[in-house]
Design a protein around this motif. Sequence first.
Motif, PDB file in Angstrom:
ATOM      1  N   LEU A  75      -6.906   1.377  -0.541  1.00  0.00           N
ATOM      2  CA  LEU A  75      -6.439   1.332  -1.927  1.00  0.00           C
ATOM      3  C   LEU A  75      -7.463   2.001  -2.836  1.00  0.00           C
ATOM      4  CD1 LEU A  75      -4.290   0.231  -3.949  1.00  0.00           C
ATOM      5  CD2 LEU A  75      -5.711  -1.827  -4.134  1.00  0.00           C
ATOM      6  N   LEU A  77       0.845  -1.197   0.000  1.00  0.00           N
ATOM      7  CA  LEU A  77       0.000   0.000   0.000  1.00  0.00           C
ATOM      8  C   LEU A  77       0.879   1.246   0.000  1.00  0.00           C
ATOM      9  CD1 LEU A  77      -2.862  -0.901   2.519  1.00  0.00           C
ATOM     10  CD2 LEU A  77      -2.999  -0.762   0.023  1.00  0.00           C
ATOM     11  N   MET A 104      -3.555 -10.671  -6.731  1.00  0.00           N
ATOM     12  CA  MET A 104      -3.258  -9.467  -7.508  1.00  0.00           C
ATOM     13  C   MET A 104      -2.342  -9.851  -8.655  1.00  0.00           C
ATOM     14  SD  MET A 104      -3.555  -6.245  -8.086  1.00  0.00           S
ATOM     15  CE  MET A 104      -2.926  -5.822  -9.724  1.00  0.00           C
ATOM     16  N   ILE A 146      -4.754   1.599  -8.964  1.00  0.00           N
ATOM     17  CA  ILE A 146      -3.589   0.804  -9.321  1.00  0.00           C
ATOM     18  C   ILE A 146      -3.091   1.321 -10.668  1.00  0.00           C
ATOM     19  CG2 ILE A 146      -2.633  -1.499  -9.662  1.00  0.00           C
ATOM     20  CD1 ILE A 146      -5.058  -2.627  -8.172  1.00  0.00           C
ATOM     21  N   THR A 161       4.233  -1.007 -11.226  1.00  0.00           N
ATOM     22  CA  THR A 161       2.848  -1.047 -10.757  1.00  0.00           C
ATOM     23  C   THR A 161       2.764  -0.321  -9.426  1.00  0.00           C
ATOM     24  OG1 THR A 161       2.610  -3.214 -11.808  1.00  0.00           O
ATOM     25  CG2 THR A 161       0.863  -2.527 -10.300  1.00  0.00           C
ATOM     26  N   GLU A 213       5.263   0.859  -4.705  1.00  0.00           N
ATOM     27  CA  GLU A 213       5.270   0.344  -6.065  1.00  0.00           C
ATOM     28  C   GLU A 213       6.124  -0.915  -6.165  1.00  0.00           C
ATOM     29  OE1 GLU A 213       6.629   3.794  -8.101  1.00  0.00           O
ATOM     30  OE2 GLU A 213       8.750   3.247  -8.018  1.00  0.00           O
ATOM     31  N   PHE A 232       0.525   1.158  -6.174  1.00  0.00           N
ATOM     32  CA  PHE A 232      -0.673   0.911  -5.375  1.00  0.00           C
ATOM     33  C   PHE A 232      -0.973   2.158  -4.551  1.00  0.00           C
ATOM     34  CE2 PHE A 232       1.273  -3.128  -6.376  1.00  0.00           C
ATOM     35  CZ  PHE A 232       0.191  -3.870  -6.838  1.00  0.00           C
ATOM     36  N   GLY A 282      -7.034  -3.979  -1.354  1.00  0.00           N
ATOM     37  CA  GLY A 282      -6.099  -3.269  -0.487  1.00  0.00           C
ATOM     38  C   GLY A 282      -5.949  -3.917   0.870  1.00  0.00           C
ATOM     39  N   ILE A 337      -3.389  -6.584   0.288  1.00  0.00           N
ATOM     40  CA  ILE A 337      -2.087  -5.973   0.024  1.00  0.00           C
ATOM     41  C   ILE A 337      -1.504  -5.383   1.308  1.00  0.00           C
ATOM     42  CG2 ILE A 337      -0.955  -4.063  -1.200  1.00  0.00           C
ATOM     43  CD1 ILE A 337      -2.866  -4.622  -3.535  1.00  0.00           C
ATOM     44  N   THR A 357      -3.028   4.931  -2.394  1.00  0.00           N
ATOM     45  CA  THR A 357      -4.069   4.955  -1.365  1.00  0.00           C
ATOM     46  C   THR A 357      -4.781   6.299  -1.354  1.00  0.00           C
ATOM     47  OG1 THR A 357      -2.472   5.674   0.324  1.00  0.00           O
ATOM     48  CG2 THR A 357      -2.853   3.301   0.087  1.00  0.00           C
ATOM     49  N   PRO A 368      -6.659  -7.080 -10.517  1.00  0.00           N
ATOM     50  CA  PRO A 368      -6.956  -7.433  -9.134  1.00  0.00           C
ATOM     51  C   PRO A 368      -8.161  -8.374  -9.065  1.00  0.00           C
ATOM     52  CG  PRO A 368      -7.802  -5.243  -9.614  1.00  0.00           C
ATOM     53  CD  PRO A 368      -7.106  -5.718 -10.857  1.00  0.00           C
TER      54      PRO A 368
END
Length: 457
Positions: A320, A142, A232, A323, A307, A145, A309, A378, A381, A311, A246
């Motif tokens: 989250l 979270l 994910m 993405i 990638t 990357e 993520f 999220g 994650i 928040t 996801p």
Amino acid sequence: MLSKTALLSSLIAAGASAQQVGTLTTETHPKLPIQQCTAAGSCTTLNTAVTMDANWRWLHTTTGSNNCYNGNEWDTTLCPDGATCAANCALDGADYPGTYGVTVSGNAMTLKFVTNGAYSKNIGSRLYLMASDSTYQMFKLLNKEFTFDVDVSGLPCGLNGALYLVEMDEDGGLSRFPTNKAGAKYGTGYCDTQCPHDIKFINGEANVDGWTPSSNDANAGAGKYGSCCHEMDIWEANSISAAYTPHVCSVDGQTRCEGTDCGDGDERYSGVCDKDGCDFNSYRMGDTSFYGPGATVDTKSKFTVVTQFVTSDGTDTGSLSEIRRIYVQGGTVIQNSVSKIAGITESNSITDDFCNEQKTTFGDTNSFEKLGGLAAMGGAIGRGMVLALSVWDDHAVNMLWLDSTYPTDADATKPGIARGTCATTSGVPTDIEASQGNSQVIYSNIKIGALNSTFSS
């Protein structure tokens, strides 16, 4: 995304998973270091390694070398039920290059598609990143990357080089299930949102109850139980198409399912997990020149995949909300393609709004929203997930859901049907295993860190 249940070795010696530990082959995990980066772009090395998934390993009697599983069937004398099988059978170490075609050089790992060993023929592989000799590396991403380099130039139609996160137990189920004596060291505890039934040991017991050999895969079968968890998909791709997706569940952590909860067949949307997910495939989203040989992201050579993520409040504990995907190739930063489908707001990332518009426009069932959307993703994650790296072919629908027109009998001009340029007749496993056996994928230079810290912009 469709089922990964075809992810099985065709080890003649017996590719299966177990819960006891064998002593015939020493287990030595290949080193695959990754880097952890700060906001300033300063990175430190983590001394990580990889282990082979238990489903590929040799399963034999604890007192000798007799196989507990042959082809796609159990030895019913050794394995009359799940508990007895777990007591009778041992999971052994792996010869990574010789049996599985897995080689590591520095921070790069090559996965061969077909490997002809001295005593076996192996198809595909799935490995997990290890923090220690007995625990998986847990990724909590979270407000962070995940970045890696990939070379998919050797992956044709019908193959999938997948790099993804699943909410497995850190120790592979060793502490939760006393009958599991092998644990993460031997790659136990797999799960994903397809709730796969081909996993031979679930919750420390053999999945022998109701086991049915596959009709089109000499090494696969399916038992009564499935193994479910959040997933994910950071990367599912070949040289033609790529997607990130996801998938969420109504249960947290690795969970054994049976019956309706598994979401099999006509009950696909009644199970505890979202099997479709919310995917971003540039070709499917209307930009047919963004990814592929000679495209904006040119799959004829290596490139970097980032990638992020994001928040809602910009903290590591926030919800989250987005993405994002970025590519880097030849020193150039390439922002993800923008959706070009009427009815879907122009966007280049995955948000709940994007997913809802996509599901409506494509006429797809929105189980992603039903099971919690990005907030649920999220949650997983934030709790921590395990990294899986694989290459596989698809005995269910020939990978057409990734790189071709799917469903094959649908109008390819209808939004969401065309996913890539591969023919609808491509991807047949018997064909590509015979003609494309030398195919491979190379994953390298894995980094994690604060947003915009793992690549040069």
